[in-house]
Write an enzyme that holds these catalytic residues in place. Structure first.
Site, PDB file in Angstrom:
ATOM      1  N   TYR A  18      20.092  52.941 -52.556  1.00  0.00           N
ATOM      2  CA  TYR A  18      19.811  52.086 -51.396  1.00  0.00           C
ATOM      3  C   TYR A  18      18.570  52.592 -50.664  1.00  0.00           C
ATOM      4  O   TYR A  18      17.665  51.823 -50.336  1.00  0.00           O
ATOM      5  CB  TYR A  18      21.021  52.073 -50.448  1.00  0.00           C
ATOM      6  N   HIS A  22      14.752  50.819 -50.226  1.00  0.00           N
ATOM      7  CA  HIS A  22      14.122  50.562 -48.928  1.00  0.00           C
ATOM      8  C   HIS A  22      12.832  51.366 -48.767  1.00  0.00           C
ATOM      9  O   HIS A  22      11.911  50.913 -48.089  1.00  0.00           O
ATOM     10  CB  HIS A  22      15.105  50.818 -47.788  1.00  0.00           C
ATOM     11  N   TYR A  41      13.024  47.169 -36.533  1.00  0.00           N
ATOM     12  CA  TYR A  41      14.178  47.072 -37.437  1.00  0.00           C
ATOM     13  C   TYR A  41      14.446  48.448 -38.025  1.00  0.00           C
ATOM     14  O   TYR A  41      13.573  49.059 -38.632  1.00  0.00           O
ATOM     15  CB  TYR A  41      13.851  46.063 -38.541  1.00  0.00           C
ATOM     16  N   TRP A  76      15.974  39.437 -52.624  1.00  0.00           N
ATOM     17  CA  TRP A  76      16.317  40.778 -52.133  1.00  0.00           C
ATOM     18  C   TRP A  76      17.829  40.977 -52.125  1.00  0.00           C
ATOM     19  O   TRP A  76      18.331  42.008 -52.546  1.00  0.00           O
ATOM     20  CB  TRP A  76      15.732  40.994 -50.735  1.00  0.00           C
ATOM     21  N   TRP A  77      18.557  39.967 -51.648  1.00  0.00           N
ATOM     22  CA  TRP A  77      20.019  40.053 -51.653  1.00  0.00           C
ATOM     23  C   TRP A  77      20.552  40.249 -53.061  1.00  0.00           C
ATOM     24  O   TRP A  77      21.440  41.079 -53.277  1.00  0.00           O
ATOM     25  CB  TRP A  77      20.627  38.802 -51.044  1.00  0.00           C
TER      26      TRP A  77
END
Length: 104
Positions: A18, A22, A41, A76-77
């Protein structure tokens, strides 16, 4: 500015992947987020629960909701679904948090 916070959940042993994804976030994803009003963010990880705490500020709720309709967001999902809890449309399972205090 609207402040939003929510929780998500990683699958066991998926933190490194993960984080890597990112660290290498697609430039077109960053562009889309900014175009839909996202700023400040950040996502934080709790290793005890595999929980992710996300915080962002947006300019407009309706503009932000449209981000999920973009092709890059949907891609992306799909890319992230193997490392975290998602719905059938690949969107992350989220728990929206209610703000109870803000110090400016």
């Amino acid at each position: 500015m609207i402040r939003k916070a929510f929780l998500m959940k990683l699958f066991d042993n998926c933190y490194e992947e993960y984080k890597k994804r990112h660290d290498e976030i697609w430039p077109e994803m960053v562009k889309m987020l900014k175009e839909h009003g996202a700023c400040n963010y950040s996502i934080h990880f709790d290793p005890n629960t595999n929980s992710l705490f996300a915080y962002l500020e947006i300019e407009d709720e309706s503009q932000w909701r449209k981000s999920s309709e973009t092709l890059v967001c949907q891609e992306w999902w799909a890319y992230m679904k193997e490392v975290m809890e998602t719905h059938s449309d690949n969107s992350p399972v989220t728990v929206n948090l209610q703000e109870v205090f803000f110090l400016k």
